[in-house]
Enzyme design. Structure first.
Site, PDB file in Angstrom:
ATOM      1  N   ALA A   1      83.780   0.328  15.580  1.00  0.00           N
ATOM      2  CA  ALA A   1      83.452   1.177  16.768  1.00  0.00           C
ATOM      3  C   ALA A   1      84.524   2.170  16.343  1.00  0.00           C
ATOM      4  O   ALA A   1      85.618   2.035  16.130  1.00  0.00           O
ATOM      5  CB  ALA A   1      84.070   0.373  18.012  1.00  0.00           C
ATOM      6  N   THR A   2      84.088   3.625  16.530  1.00  0.00           N
ATOM      7  CA  THR A   2      84.806   4.750  16.363  1.00  0.00           C
ATOM      8  C   THR A   2      85.451   5.257  17.576  1.00  0.00           C
ATOM      9  O   THR A   2      86.287   6.343  17.708  1.00  0.00           O
ATOM     10  CB  THR A   2      84.191   6.006  15.676  1.00  0.00           C
ATOM     11  OG1 THR A   2      82.995   6.128  16.683  1.00  0.00           O
ATOM     12  CG2 THR A   2      83.472   5.483  14.361  1.00  0.00           C
TER      13      THR A   2
ATOM     14  N   ALA B   1      71.889  11.471  24.742  1.00  0.00           N
ATOM     15  CA  ALA B   1      72.727  10.774  25.738  1.00  0.00           C
ATOM     16  C   ALA B   1      71.646   9.749  26.245  1.00  0.00           C
ATOM     17  O   ALA B   1      70.661  10.305  26.683  1.00  0.00           O
ATOM     18  CB  ALA B   1      73.248  11.329  26.923  1.00  0.00           C
ATOM     19  N   ARG B   2      72.000   8.417  26.496  1.00  0.00           N
ATOM     20  CA  ARG B   2      71.191   7.290  26.989  1.00  0.00           C
ATOM     21  C   ARG B   2      69.689   7.366  26.380  1.00  0.00           C
ATOM     22  O   ARG B   2      68.765   7.127  27.174  1.00  0.00           O
ATOM     23  CB  ARG B   2      71.078   7.676  28.552  1.00  0.00           C
ATOM     24  CG  ARG B   2      72.368   7.576  29.234  1.00  0.00           C
ATOM     25  CD  ARG B   2      73.013   6.106  29.473  1.00  0.00           C
ATOM     26  NE  ARG B   2      74.219   6.209  29.723  1.00  0.00           N
ATOM     27  CZ  ARG B   2      75.179   5.713  28.686  1.00  0.00           C
ATOM     28  NH1 ARG B   2      74.902   5.056  27.527  1.00  0.00           N
ATOM     29  NH2 ARG B   2      76.389   5.867  29.085  1.00  0.00           N
TER      30      ARG B   2
ATOM     31  N   SER C   1      72.138   3.291  20.477  1.00  0.00           N
ATOM     32  CA  SER C   1      72.723   2.120  20.022  1.00  0.00           C
ATOM     33  C   SER C   1      71.961   0.616  20.152  1.00  0.00           C
ATOM     34  O   SER C   1      72.097   0.040  19.170  1.00  0.00           O
ATOM     35  CB  SER C   1      74.014   1.924  21.015  1.00  0.00           C
ATOM     36  OG  SER C   1      74.752   3.097  20.750  1.00  0.00           O
TER      37      SER C   1
ATOM     38  N   HIS D   1      78.956  -1.731  26.372  1.00  0.00           N
ATOM     39  CA  HIS D   1      78.338  -1.842  25.233  1.00  0.00           C
ATOM     40  C   HIS D   1      78.746  -3.274  24.169  1.00  0.00           C
ATOM     41  O   HIS D   1      77.859  -3.995  23.826  1.00  0.00           O
ATOM     42  CB  HIS D   1      78.719  -0.805  24.234  1.00  0.00           C
ATOM     43  CG  HIS D   1      78.049   0.461  24.571  1.00  0.00           C
ATOM     44  ND1 HIS D   1      78.557   1.661  24.184  1.00  0.00           N
ATOM     45  CD2 HIS D   1      77.003   0.690  25.150  1.00  0.00           C
ATOM     46  CE1 HIS D   1      77.748   2.635  24.510  1.00  0.00           C
ATOM     47  NE2 HIS D   1      76.525   2.033  25.183  1.00  0.00           N
TER      48      HIS D   1
END
Lengths: 174, 174, 174
Positions: A35-36, A12-13, A17, A51
């Site tokens: 994008a899922t 996470a973080r 991405s 995002h």
């Protein structure tokens, strides 16, 4: 010829991405963002919007919560960069839909080496904490781990992001 | 000139504090230990006391749960080694105090490249498990991840400790 | 002479057991699988059976939930490969039995450098998530972290598996 596929894992973080976007941007040309995510609540809506703003207007965004293999087949092309963000949400959607995850995974893993252009797949590494109390979370991390192993076996590049920085688990920077 | 800043990330009981102490000890000279912990219960009191015993008497210990930037400004000096242990507890204290974490992080990240002497920052990597059930824990790991990314972008050295051993994510051993 | 000991750490479904089996298989000769699992429920029984099937018939399987040091002393031999899968279950068994974990760990760590043949120890890395809510889980990851550090200090090779791939934390491929 080996396909140009990179699996970007991270916590996470961890900046996975952003790092993945940089990989797709490198060769120039059209860029497609698959994008899922399915937006379930305000917290997630905020993340998705942020995002998209961070990415900027140079991307074509496609929302595909379920048929990832079909979407990759449609959008991957010579000279194009495709970013899938992220596999863990796709997996969540499959579990919610009670889909056949082994079959879906197998189809994706079979497709990847045949895809043209550059493909970058982002996913959360979720298996390095204490065993979760609830069985659903345990099943989820089992599925995620197996999916990552299967993709890593066919992808020429596997990266683990830590504090926004890449550690190369397989392959070298493109 | 680049500041001599190292970010040491690691999981629970991964040996990050001990490794970080070794980094600070290396150049000789005075050593300052900035402890960010606030003692809430017996379990934590025991850990703090054990860490202090392990470190030995050659350190000056400063307790600074909140004003980390001020403390670094006061204690960092040429020929001095400063160890901050740890950023995750500092972040916890900021959250409890409902401080402006983005502003505090920005001030720290702006200061770091200007600091003299050797500075080593220890922090827990907490983002590699299953998404936590409660929103506070999710917010915490978001803050921690962003903080780590921001610091890693300006620090010449980033280390992930695993089983007491360093994996260099950025830079090389000092 | 340095003993041929490898510690293979990894998250859930990271491919650590499979990677470890490959290490043991490499030199040929007899192979012993020391299973530390105690079967508590159907989920675990299924996993144990699946692992055994995956391994194939060429292994001697020994079940040893508690006396790991004794079992290693009995089975390690020149030309033999021994795989311990896994240390985290052994640790769980010791905690359930309220054994003296520090003493058990010390005995294991003292024995390892003296063992003949190839020895591979598999363990779960569990310390990279959010601090668990319950004290037992916190104690468990403290014990696991300390155990990993102690073994890593004497083992010539330490590997972290990510998505089925090895990252060498210490040493180089055998």
């Amino acid at each position: 010829m080996t396909a140009d596929v990179t699996l970007v894992l991270g916590g996470a973080r961890s900046g996975k991405s952003r790092y993945a976007e940089g990989l797709v941007t490198a060769p120039g040309g059209p860029r497609v963002y698959i994008a899922t995510s399915q937006v379930w609540d305000a917290e997630m809506a905020e993340r998705v919007a942020k995002h998209r703003d961070d990415r900027g207007p140079d991307w074509t965004t496609v929302e595909e919560p379920r048929d990832l293999t079909g979407s990759l087949r449609r959008h991957a092309a010579e000279g194009t960069g495709v970013l899938v963000d992220c596999l863990t949400l796709w997996l969540t959607n499959l579990m919610m839909a009670e889909a056949d995850i082994a079959a879906e995974t197998a189809a994706l893993v079979e497709l990847l080496p045949a895809l043209p252009g550059r493909v970058v797949l982002v996913s959360n590494e979720v298996g390095l904490g204490i065993v979760p109390d609830n069985a659903l979370a345990r099943r989820f991390r089992d599925h995620a781990g197996r999916l990552h192993q299967s993709i890593a076996a066919v992808a020429p590049r596997v990266v683990l992001t830590v504090a926004g920085l890449p550690m190369f688990v397989k392959g070298t920077p493109a």
